[in-house]
Design a protein around this motif. Structure first.
Motif, short mmCIF file in Angstrom:
data_model
loop_
_atom_site.label_atom_id
_atom_site.label_comp_id
_atom_site.label_asym_id
_atom_site.label_seq_id
_atom_site.Cartn_x
_atom_site.Cartn_y
_atom_site.Cartn_z
N THR A 21 43.60 46.59 47.16
CA THR A 21 43.38 48.03 47.18
C THR A 21 43.90 48.68 45.90
OG1 THR A 21 45.47 48.34 48.37
CG2 THR A 21 43.46 48.19 49.69
N GLY A 22 44.16 47.89 44.85
CA GLY A 22 44.70 48.43 43.61
C GLY A 22 43.65 49.16 42.81
N LEU A 23 44.09 49.84 41.74
CA LEU A 23 43.17 50.59 40.89
C LEU A 23 42.28 49.66 40.08
CD1 LEU A 23 45.53 53.41 39.59
CD2 LEU A 23 43.83 53.53 41.41
N LEU A 24 42.88 48.62 39.46
CA LEU A 24 42.08 47.66 38.70
C LEU A 24 42.81 46.33 38.67
CD1 LEU A 24 39.72 46.89 36.86
CD2 LEU A 24 41.05 47.71 34.92
N LEU A 25 42.18 45.31 39.23
CA LEU A 25 42.68 43.96 39.17
C LEU A 25 41.64 43.11 38.47
CD1 LEU A 25 44.07 43.54 42.80
CD2 LEU A 25 45.39 43.91 40.72
N ALA A 26 42.07 42.02 37.85
CA ALA A 26 41.12 41.19 37.12
C ALA A 26 41.44 39.73 37.28
CB ALA A 26 41.13 41.55 35.63
N VAL A 27 40.40 38.92 37.42
CA VAL A 27 40.54 37.47 37.32
C VAL A 27 40.45 37.13 35.85
CG1 VAL A 27 39.53 35.26 37.91
CG2 VAL A 27 39.52 37.09 39.58
N VAL A 49 35.88 40.72 37.29
CA VAL A 49 35.81 39.26 37.26
C VAL A 49 35.06 38.79 36.01
CG1 VAL A 49 35.10 37.19 38.53
CG2 VAL A 49 35.75 39.24 39.78
N PRO A 50 35.79 38.46 34.92
CA PRO A 50 35.15 37.79 33.80
C PRO A 50 35.27 36.28 33.90
CG PRO A 50 37.29 38.57 33.13
CD PRO A 50 37.14 38.93 34.59
N GLY A 51 36.03 35.80 34.90
CA GLY A 51 36.22 34.38 35.12
C GLY A 51 35.44 33.91 36.34
N THR A 52 36.07 33.08 37.18
CA THR A 52 35.40 32.50 38.35
C THR A 52 36.26 32.65 39.59
OG1 THR A 52 34.29 30.85 36.97
CG2 THR A 52 34.41 30.39 39.33
N ILE A 53 35.64 33.05 40.69
CA ILE A 53 36.29 33.06 42.00
C ILE A 53 35.68 31.93 42.82
CG2 ILE A 53 36.65 34.32 44.15
CD1 ILE A 53 36.69 36.88 42.61
N ALA A 54 36.51 30.98 43.23
CA ALA A 54 36.04 29.83 44.00
C ALA A 54 36.66 29.85 45.39
CB ALA A 54 36.40 28.53 43.28
N LEU A 65 33.20 45.37 43.09
CA LEU A 65 33.24 44.06 42.44
C LEU A 65 32.49 44.20 41.12
CD1 LEU A 65 33.71 40.97 42.35
CD2 LEU A 65 31.55 40.72 43.59
N ALA A 66 33.17 43.93 40.00
CA ALA A 66 32.58 44.15 38.68
C ALA A 66 32.83 42.94 37.79
CB ALA A 66 33.16 45.41 38.04
N GLY A 67 32.08 42.86 36.68
CA GLY A 67 32.34 41.85 35.68
C GLY A 67 31.13 41.00 35.35
N GLY A 86 28.26 43.03 34.74
CA GLY A 86 28.45 43.23 33.32
C GLY A 86 29.89 43.48 32.94
N PRO A 87 30.23 43.29 31.66
CA PRO A 87 31.59 43.52 31.17
C PRO A 87 31.91 45.01 31.12
CG PRO A 87 30.13 43.02 29.35
CD PRO A 87 29.32 42.84 30.59
N LEU A 88 33.16 45.33 30.76
CA LEU A 88 33.56 46.73 30.68
C LEU A 88 32.77 47.46 29.60
CD1 LEU A 88 37.44 46.36 31.06
CD2 LEU A 88 35.78 47.06 32.80
N ALA A 89 32.47 46.78 28.50
CA ALA A 89 31.67 47.37 27.43
C ALA A 89 30.45 46.49 27.20
CB ALA A 89 32.49 47.49 26.15
N GLY A 90 29.28 47.10 27.13
CA GLY A 90 28.06 46.33 26.96
C GLY A 90 27.51 45.84 28.28
N ALA A 91 26.34 45.23 28.23
CA ALA A 91 25.68 44.75 29.44
C ALA A 91 25.94 43.26 29.62
CB ALA A 91 24.18 45.01 29.35
N GLY A 92 25.73 42.77 30.84
CA GLY A 92 25.95 41.35 31.11
C GLY A 92 25.50 40.97 32.50
N THR A 93 25.82 39.75 32.90
CA THR A 93 25.35 39.19 34.17
C THR A 93 26.52 38.75 35.03
OG1 THR A 93 23.30 38.38 33.17
CG2 THR A 93 23.98 37.34 35.22
N ILE A 94 26.48 39.11 36.31
CA ILE A 94 27.41 38.56 37.28
C ILE A 94 26.64 37.59 38.17
CG2 ILE A 94 27.10 40.38 39.04
CD1 ILE A 94 30.18 40.17 39.50
N SER A 95 27.26 36.46 38.50
CA SER A 95 26.60 35.43 39.29
C SER A 95 27.32 35.25 40.62
CB SER A 95 26.60 34.09 38.53
OG SER A 95 25.96 34.22 37.29
#
Length: 207
Positions: A21-27, A49-54, A65-67, A86-95
């Motif tokens: 429930t935090g403001l911003l957490l990141a993997v 999530v710029p990394g991987t959640i397994a 859920l972002a990244g 997508g990342p915080l800046a620019g576009a991208g893909t989440i899988s």
């Protein structure tokens, strides 16, 4: 104070569900959340999530859920939840392995001048409709503005269950005065075709 990326871990003795429930957490980029199978619930704020959640299902219910990383389990968009590829800046893909989309949840998606310059959600499994109601895309600009006549691939998937193109709606908050377009649903993708971007009229005062 800026947020510091953390690596999420599920201890073997942890209860089957964990809540964020935090403001911003990141993997951390390149990091992998490990441990026993669990449901990771985002009840507020944003999990980036710029990394991987397994080994975990991710439930976004009241949070985002972002990244541009990967969720190797299922993703569930619950009431008040959001997906922001997508990342915080620019576009991208989440899988993700699959996506169960419930009414009252939405997807924040940036459109650029072309499909390659825009956000994307890639599912190795099924996009599933759960319930009935609003399934909203909140469109914004990427680094460039959308282009009329361009078809964007919003989501790709192995299969979809329960959706038709008319189920989806959108809003637009970018720099153009408006965005007009239509959704197209195929066997393997959800597309959005921009038909026009109306030009704003300027007013002049004649002395």
């Amino acid at each position: 104070m800026p947020s510091r990326p953390i690596r999420l871990r599920t201890a073997p003795t942890q209860a089957p569900a964990a809540a964020l429930t935090g403001l911003l957490l990141a993997v951390a980029a390149g990091g992998v959340q490990a441990g026993t199978a669990a449901t990771l619930r985002i009840g507020g704020g944003t999990l980036y999530v710029p990394g991987t959640i397994a080994n975990a299902e991710v439930l976004a219910e009241g949070g985002t859920l972002a990244g541009d990383g990967s969720v190797l389990g299922a993703v569930v968009l619950g009431a008040g939840g959001a997906l922001a590829p997508g990342p915080l800046a620019g576009a991208g893909t989440i899988s993700a392995a699959s996506l169960n989309w419930q009414p009252g949840a939405g997807v924040r998606h940036r459109l650029g001048s072309g499909d390659a310059d825009s956000d994307h959600t890639a599912l190795s499994g099924t996009l599933t409709r759960s319930g009935s109601g609003a399934y909203l895309f909140a469109f914004d600009d990427a680094d460039t503005l959308p282009t009329a006549g361009t078809t964007y691939t919003l989501m790709s998937f192995a299969a979809q269950s329960g959706f038709s193109a008319s189920d989806f709606s959108y809003s637009y908050s970018g720099a153009a005065p408006a965005l007009n377009g239509e959704f197209v649903l195929t066997d393997g993708a959800l597309l959005f075709h921009v038909t026009s971007l109306p030009v704003g009229l300027q007013s002049f005062t004649v002395d």
